[in-house]
Motif scaffolding. Structure first.
Motif, PDB file in Angstrom:
ATOM      1  N   PRO A  34       0.841  -1.208   0.000  1.00  0.00           N
ATOM      2  CA  PRO A  34       0.000   0.000   0.000  1.00  0.00           C
ATOM      3  C   PRO A  34       0.869   1.249   0.000  1.00  0.00           C
ATOM      4  N   LYS A  65       0.581   6.996   1.963  1.00  0.00           N
ATOM      5  CA  LYS A  65      -0.540   7.809   2.431  1.00  0.00           C
ATOM      6  C   LYS A  65      -1.775   7.448   1.630  1.00  0.00           C
ATOM      7  N   GLU A  66      -2.916   7.732   2.227  1.00  0.00           N
ATOM      8  CA  GLU A  66      -4.183   7.548   1.522  1.00  0.00           C
ATOM      9  C   GLU A  66      -4.254   8.493   0.338  1.00  0.00           C
ATOM     10  N   LYS A  67      -3.823   9.728   0.613  1.00  0.00           N
ATOM     11  CA  LYS A  67      -3.923  10.761  -0.410  1.00  0.00           C
ATOM     12  C   LYS A  67      -2.646  11.596  -0.415  1.00  0.00           C
TER      13      LYS A  67
END
Lengths: 140, 311, 547
Positions: free
Chosen positions: C23, C26-28
């Protein structure tokens, strides 16, 4: 027509195990382009080998280059080896990564000049020329 | 060093004495005569002078290094004169052949001397010949003259050798083509070095066929040797070939003929060396008008010179 | 207009798989202001030329990087080359670096170790512990990694001629720590060819050296699948004075030689090729360097695919470590070096490096002090966390200038490789000095430009000042040599010398036939045979290379 000028012969040596010869090779070529005959020993030579070569080639000065930090033992060892070979009169010049406080100690140990990175090559060539002239005057 | 020290050093085979002596002769020092007249002519006559030549990159220095080692095993004292070209612009020279021979640096019975061509028009044979004599007189029974076989002066120098070996290697194509005409004629031994590289077999066959052109009798032909100098392979065979050529040259009188020619060449070159300064001085001081063909001026100048010499 | 099918294909395959496995950090990814930063900027119209030469990250020809998300997934490994004096002293420095946030170790060995001499060998005089740590035997290696769990760090070792011996020592230290051999992560430099032309720590001639290398390839494939078996290095070629093009050409030509040697030794390409790694120099010409990294990656992918028929993507990927250019550091106004290093490090990151060493400001004077090493590490951290260049993959792609330069470097390097092959390959080109001459000529021209002030080096040939204060320097304690020799003497006295003798005899026999040397070296190492003793046995069988 010009008179033939005397050609200075010098030896550039790399004592010890340091393989960084960029500086040594540059200086050898720069000296050649300034009219010197330059004997180059290649890397990884013992002080005794350098002294023996200097004697056989009958050079007027020896230049040493070292970047490994072993100059305090190896430069004086070359001076000593020259003495042992009956050629203690041949001047030795040194260069490399050498801290300031070592320079005086090296001079005391018989190294006639010491140069550090960034020294203009003209200055080094001039030092070799003067060392050769002095040596040749003394020798004959 | 004082002159008596040098002469004594020379007698005692002292490395410094030998080295100084070579320099003084090369520089035409007033001491040169004394040095050269102190030499042992018998030793000079007996030494074997081996010329090793070839294009850059053929592996001459590595080969020389291996040949030195073999002769040392046979107990011979070996001298090496390694010739490198001087820069025509600066007059300086990089003398790098020693690098490959440093393994012998501490052996007192291997004397290596690098020599620059110094842009001498001729004169190189004189200097190298003198160095050879000094080395021979100091007890070197084998003397190797190593030189790049490209320029005229480098080729000339081979003429003072008793035996000449030409070193070639696969992959140097154009150089070899260019050399065929000249050097192949003077070579007694054709060495195909880097014999483990692709193209070596073909090169060797090429050399064999060239060697066959050299004569109908086996013994007149150049010998072809295969070596891998970097691994010390083929050196015994090379030494055997040298020995064969040497024996045949001695028997046929070729050795003596070559020595006589070389001697005369050295005399000629020394004579020219000696006469040169006075000609230069003449040109510099002679009040000539720089008109007409230089050749005529030269004849005029030399004519007066010649008269004086014959007196 | 919809997405180009190839782009979509990449998103569905490489990208999706990568996001699933690793992953993103960061998410965004957004700027100050909250605008989202695009993961991968692509041209509006994707054409064949784009697909052929630039493509997508993590996909052939890998111009844009070897991973689909690059630094959005994980930063490069911050790996500071260090080591000096004794094993325990170096151990202290490594633990300091790990505390400061380095993510991998990089071991500098002293010159005697690198050339296979024990500390009491006459050639070692004056050099012990100077440019790196002195390792004489397994005992030193145990001290070197004391309290450093080998299953948690990856360790890079700058060791070439005796690489197999140091690898064996590392494996045994791991065993003693209870770490399974197959879990060990790291790199041995193991790149002998560039030693002949640039760095000088060779021992044996090319042929037996290549055998040692392929033996380690083979052994590692079976035992240490996570270990990079070689780090094919352009770094030192550049340090010796080459141009950027020559750096790429000579490095990849060496790479070709190793691949061929391994194939000749009967190894399966896709088994060993994935563990080949590279090592480049980040020099001062920022944009040229970025283009160089991209060109090298593309050229290697093409060589592996077209020439060697590599099937697995991992075999085609050029993964590399980078070090900033030591030769650009000045002894004058040494703080300027921090700026040089920052720019050079930036080029490595923009070029997609996998790990990075940043030089310290004082390295033109001596070994770096702890303070300057920290600043060098902080430089990487600033680039990673503050500069923003890590939020988008290969952000300079599509720049007319960068793409033109990338193409040019690839073409010229490819031509130069062709020249070497025509001259009989790398080994022949080394033996006749072709490669050395090329490097020397470039070095000479560069230095002449400096001497003539056609090239300005700030603080050296322009903008000079009188400097009053001298920076503090790190000095290696001169007692080190004596202590190291003493410890060696004690080791020789207390070990089982019969066992050592047997192990060395067995190694010698193995060297004379053609079976893999690694098991014999491991046995000798375990018996506490010294590095010098092991190398001496090999010297006797293989002979020594003379430069």
């Amino acid at each position: 027509m010009p008179e033939q000028k005397k050609t200075h012969r010098v030896l550039i040596g790399k004592p010890g195990l340091d393989g960084h010869d960029r500086g040594a090779k540059f200086l050898a070529r720069a000296l050649r382009d300034a009219g010197f005959e330059v004997v180059y020993t290649g890397i990884r030579r013992t002080p005794e080998e350098i002294a023996a070569a200097a004697v056989q080639e009958d050079v007027s000065a020896v230049g040493l280059s070292l970047l490994s930090g072993a100059h305090m033992s190896l430069f004086p060892a070359v001076v000593q080896a020259l003495k042992n070979a009956g050629a203690g009169d041949i001047p030795v010049l040194g260069g490399g990564i050498i801290p300031d406080e070592d320079i005086d100690l090296l001079k005391e140990a018989g190294i006639s000049e010491v140069y550090t990175p960034g020294t203009p090559v003209e200055k080094i060539i001039a030092a070799f020329r003067s060392a050769c002239e002095k040596q040749e005057a003394r020798r004959t | 060093m004082k002159s008596e020290d040098i002469l004594r050093g020379l007698r005692d085979r002292d490395p410094r004495g030998i080295a100084r002596a070579i320099s003084l002769v090369e520089e035409n020092d007033p001491l040169a005569d004394e040095i050269l007249s102190s030499l042992d002519d018998a030793l000079v006559a007996e030494a074997m002078i081996l010329g090793i030549t070839g294009p850059p990159g053929a592996g001459k220095s590595t080969l020389t290094d291996r040949v030195i080692a073999k002769y040392r095993l046979k107990g011979k004292r070996v001298g090496v004169i390694a010739v490198d070209p001087s820069s025509p612009i600066s007059g300086g020279a990089l003398l790098g052949d020693r690098v490959r021979m440093m393994g012998h640096a501490l052996d007192k019975d291997v004397v290596v001397r690098s020599m620059a061509t110094r842009g001498r028009l001729g004169g190189l044979c004189a200097a190298a010949g003198a160095a050879m004599r000094i080395l021979a007189s100091s007890g070197c029974s084998v003397i190797i003259i190593e030189t790049v076989g490209v320029g005229q002066s480098e080729m000339d120098i081979i003429r003072i050798a008793d035996i000449t070996a030409l070193v070639l290697a696969p992959g140097l194509g154009d150089d070899i083509q260019a050399m065929k005409a000249g050097l192949l004629e003077v070579a007694d031994i054709l060495i195909v070095n880097k014999a483990d590289c692709p193209g070596a077999e073909a090169l060797a066959m090429d050399m064999e066929s060239i060697a066959r052109e050299g004569g109908s009798k086996e013994k007149d032909r150049a010998k072809v040797c295969m070596t891998v100098a970097s691994e010390g392979k083929g050196i015994d065979e090379l030494l055997a070939a040298i020995e064969t050529v040497d024996a045949s040259h001695r028997e046929s009188g070729e050795r003596r003929t070559r020595r006589e020619k070389a001697y005369d060449l050295e005399v000629l070159e020394w004579a020219l060396e000696m006469i040169k300064p006075s000609i230069i001085e003449k040109i510099n001081t002679w009040n000539h008008d720089r008109k007409g063909a230089p050749r005529l001026q030269a004849a005029k100048l030399l004519g007066r010179e010649c008269v004086r010499i014959s007196e | 207009m919809g997405k180009h099918p190839e782009y979509q294909d990449w998103e569905e395959k490489e990208l999706a798989a990568s996001l699933k496995r690793f992953p993103e950090r960061k998410e965004k990814f957004a700027n100050h202001g909250g605008e989202e930063i695009s993961r991968l900027a692509v041209p509006d119209r994707i054409d064949d030329t784009y697909l052929e030469n630039i493509g997508f990250p993590g996909r052939y020809p890998y111009t844009r990087g070897v991973q689909p998300t690059m630094y959005r997934g994980r930063f490069w490994t911050m790996r500071q080359y260090a080591g000096f004096s004794t094993a325990s002293e170096s151990n202290r420095r490594y633990r300091y670096l790990l505390d400061q946030g380095t993510t991998g170790l990089s071991i500098a060995f002293d010159l005697p170790t690198q050339i296979g001499y024990d500390s009491d060998h006459p050639m070692a005089a004056g050099e012990v512990g100077k440019v790196g740590v002195a390792i004489d035997s397994l005992a030193d290696m145990e001290l070197l990694f004391d309290r450093i769990p080998l299953d948690k760090v990856s360790t890079s070792m700058t060791i070439n001629a005796p690489a197999a011996v140091l690898l064996a020592m590392y494996v045994v230290v791991g065993e003693k720590q209870g770490v399974a051999t197959h879990k060990l992560k790291g790199t041995i430099q193991n790149d002998i060819l560039k030693e002949y032309v640039a760095r000088g720590t060779y021992i044996f001639p090319p042929k037996p050296s290549l055998r040692l290398i392929t033996d380690t390839f083979k052994w590692c494939t079976e035992h240490t699948p996570e270990f990079n078996t070689i780090s094919i290095s352009g770094y030192h070629i550049r340090e010796a004075g080459s141009t950027a093009v020559q750096e790429v050409a000579f490095t990849l030509a060496n790479g070709i030689t190793y691949v061929q040697a391994a194939l000749d030794a009967g190894l399966e390409l896709d088994n060993f090729a994935r563990r080949l790694s590279f090592f480049f120099n980040a020099s001062s010409d920022l944009l040229e360097e970025v283009a160089k990294f991209r060109a090298a990656r593309r050229l290697w992918a093409r060589i592996m695919k077209d020439r060697f028929n590599a099937r697995k993507p991992e075999s085609q990927m050029l993964r590399f470590h980078t070090q900033t250019a030591g030769y650009t550091l000045t002894a004058q106004q040494i703080d300027n070096n921090i700026v040089r290093v920052a720019l050079q490090a930036l080029s490595a990151v923009l070029g997609g490096t996998q790990s990075l060493h940043t030089n310290s400001r004082d390295e033109a004077l001596s070994l770096p002090t702890e303070d300057s090493v920290r600043t060098a590490l902080r430089t990487q951290q600033v680039i990673a966390h503050e500069s923003g260049v890590t939020s988008s993959v290969d952000p300079l792609a599509g720049s007319y200038f960068i793409e033109e330069l990338t193409d040019r470097i690839e073409t010229q390097a490819s031509e130069l490789i062709g020249k070497i092959e025509k001259a009989g390959g790398v080994v022949a080109a080394i033996e006749d000095g072709f490669i050395q001459r090329q490097i020397e000529n470039s070095a000479y021209e560069y230095q002449q430009e400096i001497e003539k002030r056609e090239r300005i080096i700030v603080g050296v040939n322009d903008f000079q000042i009188e400097e009053q204060t001298k920076p503090p320097l790190l000095r290696v304690n001169p007692e080190v040599e004596h202590d190291q020799v003493q410890a060696l003497k004690e080791l020789r006295a207390k070990r089982d010398n019969e066992k050592v003798k047997k192990a060395l005899a067995s190694l010698s026999a193995c060297a004379r036939n053609s079976s893999n040397l690694m098991p014999e070296i491991l046995a000798a190492v375990k018996a506490y045979a010294t590095l010098g003793e092991i190398c001496q046995v090999l010297r006797e069988v293989f002979g020594e290379y003379r430069g």
